[in-house]
Design an enzyme around this catalytic site. Structure first.
Site, PDB file in Angstrom:
ATOM      1  N   ASP A  67       0.873  -1.163   0.000  1.00  0.00           N
ATOM      2  CA  ASP A  67       0.000   0.000   0.000  1.00  0.00           C
ATOM      3  C   ASP A  67       0.921   1.227   0.000  1.00  0.00           C
ATOM      4  O   ASP A  67       2.108   1.122   0.342  1.00  0.00           O
ATOM      5  CB  ASP A  67      -0.853  -0.075   1.275  1.00  0.00           C
ATOM      6  CG  ASP A  67      -1.482   1.238   1.617  1.00  0.00           C
ATOM      7  OD1 ASP A  67      -2.227   1.750   0.773  1.00  0.00           O
ATOM      8  OD2 ASP A  67      -1.223   1.755   2.717  1.00  0.00           O
ATOM      9  N   ASP A  94       0.049   5.183   1.024  1.00  0.00           N
ATOM     10  CA  ASP A  94      -0.100   6.084   2.175  1.00  0.00           C
ATOM     11  C   ASP A  94      -0.124   5.321   3.493  1.00  0.00           C
ATOM     12  O   ASP A  94      -0.886   4.384   3.656  1.00  0.00           O
ATOM     13  CB  ASP A  94      -1.414   6.878   2.052  1.00  0.00           C
ATOM     14  CG  ASP A  94      -1.374   7.877   0.913  1.00  0.00           C
ATOM     15  OD1 ASP A  94      -0.927   7.497  -0.180  1.00  0.00           O
ATOM     16  OD2 ASP A  94      -1.793   9.025   1.113  1.00  0.00           O
TER      17      ASP A  94
HETATM   18  P1  IMP Z   1      -3.332   4.226  -0.235  1.00  0.00           P
HETATM   19  O1  IMP Z   1      -3.253   4.177   1.253  1.00  0.00           O
HETATM   20  O2  IMP Z   1      -1.988   4.247  -0.894  1.00  0.00           O
HETATM   21  O3  IMP Z   1      -4.249   3.195  -0.813  1.00  0.00           O
HETATM   22  O4  IMP Z   1      -3.926   5.688  -0.617  1.00  0.00           O
HETATM   23  C1  IMP Z   1      -5.152   6.133  -0.093  1.00  0.00           C
HETATM   24  C2  IMP Z   1      -5.249   7.634  -0.204  1.00  0.00           C
HETATM   25  O5  IMP Z   1      -5.009   8.068  -1.555  1.00  0.00           O
HETATM   26  C3  IMP Z   1      -6.630   8.171   0.115  1.00  0.00           C
HETATM   27  O6  IMP Z   1      -6.828   8.305   1.505  1.00  0.00           O
HETATM   28  C4  IMP Z   1      -6.640   9.510  -0.612  1.00  0.00           C
HETATM   29  O7  IMP Z   1      -6.169  10.546   0.236  1.00  0.00           O
HETATM   30  C5  IMP Z   1      -5.659   9.342  -1.772  1.00  0.00           C
HETATM   31  N1  IMP Z   1      -6.305   9.305  -3.098  1.00  0.00           N
HETATM   32  C6  IMP Z   1      -5.947  10.068  -4.139  1.00  0.00           C
HETATM   33  N2  IMP Z   1      -6.683   9.804  -5.224  1.00  0.00           N
HETATM   34  C7  IMP Z   1      -7.549   8.824  -4.864  1.00  0.00           C
HETATM   35  C8  IMP Z   1      -8.563   8.118  -5.590  1.00  0.00           C
HETATM   36  O8  IMP Z   1      -8.814   8.332  -6.789  1.00  0.00           O
HETATM   37  N3  IMP Z   1      -9.211   7.166  -4.885  1.00  0.00           N
HETATM   38  C9  IMP Z   1      -8.939   6.896  -3.591  1.00  0.00           C
HETATM   39  N4  IMP Z   1      -8.002   7.541  -2.897  1.00  0.00           N
HETATM   40  C10 IMP Z   1      -7.292   8.510  -3.519  1.00  0.00           C
HETATM   41 MG    MG Z   2      -2.835   3.169   3.312  1.00  0.00          MG
END
Ligand code: IMP
Ligand code: MG
Length: 415
Positions: free
Chosen positions: A152, A154
């Site tokens: 993942d 973020d």
């Molecule tokens: P992950 O944890 O890498 O899956 O990223 C999740 C975060 O990406 C979300 O909390 C959003 O802040 C950001 N995000 C940016 N663009 C999108 C999108 O198109 N869909 C969902 N999350 C997005």
């Molecule tokens: Mg995440």
């Protein structure tokens, strides 16, 4: 009349992991019976304290060994398609699939050596202790057969909304995986369409790290970025640039929805999120993208408000697709409605499909694939991967670092 138990269950179900809770309950008995404070810290009692510690470690280890056996039995029945009859399934009805055994006793021993859990008299083994022990066991089990690690973005590789900076301590560990011929993919919700530059910007520190380490073309060819959960795939060129791969360049048949279906589903999600904003008077705006719709706060919202939005849109989309009892993965158009920590999003598709696309591309089986993420509650977006591969649940990039260091140690030992 609704019982208090039912009320509590509904209030808390989305905040629980039933296997971890079960193990925690098992460990509480020896803690309550044997790990209580000694009356006085006099010199002769110190010796006694040590013996108590040893006995506690032994008791905890025996419990982990018993749970290991329950998992072995469950796996044997899984192979015959009758896992629902296992003792573990009776004790933890929501239990899923185990793609490898889990050497929990050994993992407990390793964690206990470092953190002295058995020396604690006032704080019993906690949810986080058990989550970390499960992670170590998973790493030990998968290391000899590991082909791909998906991460993942973020909160797993970098803080929420931040970029992968050039001084990120994870760089060398990720490079080491690629050098060991293990594929590395970032499977993130962040959806910027086919705009490679946006992803390059967020990952610039890592790509610069690849260049600094002079990774060979065959090594960087095993690095992928999959954005929008499963929608936008990028490979890495020998010049360390991300390159968009269109559907003709990889097996994308798992993503077979039409644009009209997508827009219809997003209309429902958008209406529901707008309903949440109005109902709870949230200071937030709705953002619509080609494959997603998001609720983005103008000022921070509470976890409860964001969970409410995620669960509300999950239910609205399941109802719309005529599957009130099924999961977001089992409906005609799979989706992912999740609390991102600071926002709430509904994406078309999910990381289960994302991981499966990569598994097809790289000929990796569930038992050869590990997904590392921070969102394994039912309002999270990593939980869907549990159906496709082994998983490790971390809570921040520091934990990802210690997990990968452990993996590196096990891989080096097995060489
Ligand atoms: P992950 O944890 O890498 O899956 O990223 C999740 C975060 O990406 C979300 O909390 C959003 O802040 C950001 N995000 C940016 N663009 C999108 C999108 O198109 N869909 C969902 N999350 C997005
Ligand atoms: Mg995440």
């Amino acid at each position: 009349m609704t019982s208090q138990y039912r009320v509590n269950y509904h209030l808390r179900a989305h905040k629980r992991d039933h296997l971890v809770e079960f193990i925690k309950g098992m460990l509480l008995t020896p803690f309550v019976l044997h790990a209580q404070p000694q009356p006085q810290p006099q010199p002769q009692l110190l010796l006694l304290d040590e013996r108590v510690q040893e006995a506690n470690a032994q008791r905890y280890a025996e419990i982990f060994a018993s749970i290991e056996e329950l998992i072995d039995e469950h796996r044997a029945l899984q192979a015959d398609g009758i896992a629902a009859y296992s003792r573990l399934a009776k004790l933890v009805p929501s239990i899923g699939t185990f793609f490898t055994p889990l050497p929990l006793r050994q993992a407990f021993g390793r964690v206990n050596l470092r953190e002295r859990i058995s020396a604690r008299k006032h704080v019993p083994p906690s949810f986080n202790d058990i989550r970390r022990i499960l992670n170590i066991a998973q790493v030990m089990a998968i290391a000899p057969q590991l082909k791909m690690v998906t991460f993942d973005g973020d909160m797993t590789l970098y803080a929420d909304g931040q970029n992968f900076e050039h001084d990120n301590a994870l760089t060398d560990l990720l490079i080491s995986l690629l050098r060991r011929r293990i594929a590395v993919a970032i499977v993130t919700a962040a959806g910027y369409g086919d705009d490679a530059a946006r992803y390059e910007l967020r990952l610039s520190g890592l790509l610069k790290g690849f260049a600094r380490a002079a990774l060979r073309p065959d090594e960087v060819a095993r690095f992928f970025v999959l954005g929008g959960e499963c929608n936008f795939l990028f490979g890495c060129s020998p010049a360390y640039r991300l390159e968009y791969l269109d559907d003709s360049q990889y097996p994308a048949s798992l993503r077979s929805w039409t644009d009209a279906q997508v827009q219809q589903l997003l209309d429902v999600a958008e209406a529901d999120l707008a309903g949440c904003v109005a109902r709870m008077s949230l200071d937030a705006r709705i953002l619509r993208k080609p494959r997603a719709v998001g609720l983005v706060p103008n000022a921070p919202l509470t976890r409860e408000q964001l969970d409410e939005c995620a669960l509300s849109s999950q239910i609205a989309l399941l109802k719309f697709q005529g599957s009130p009892k099924s999961q977001p993965c089992d409906v005609p158009i799979p989706f992912c409605a999740f609390n991102g920590g600071n926002d709430c999003w509904v994406d078309i598709g999910n990381k289960l499909i994302g991981v499966r696309i990569l598994q097809q591309l790289l000929a990796a089986e569930p038992a050869n694939t590990l997904h590392v993420g921070d969102q394994f509650l039912s309002t999270g977006n990593d939980i869907s991967t549990r159906t496709a591969c082994c998983t490790c649940w971390i809570i921040n990039p520091q934990e990802t670092h210690s997990l990968l260091s452990e993996l590196e140690y096990v891989l080096a030992k097995n060489e």
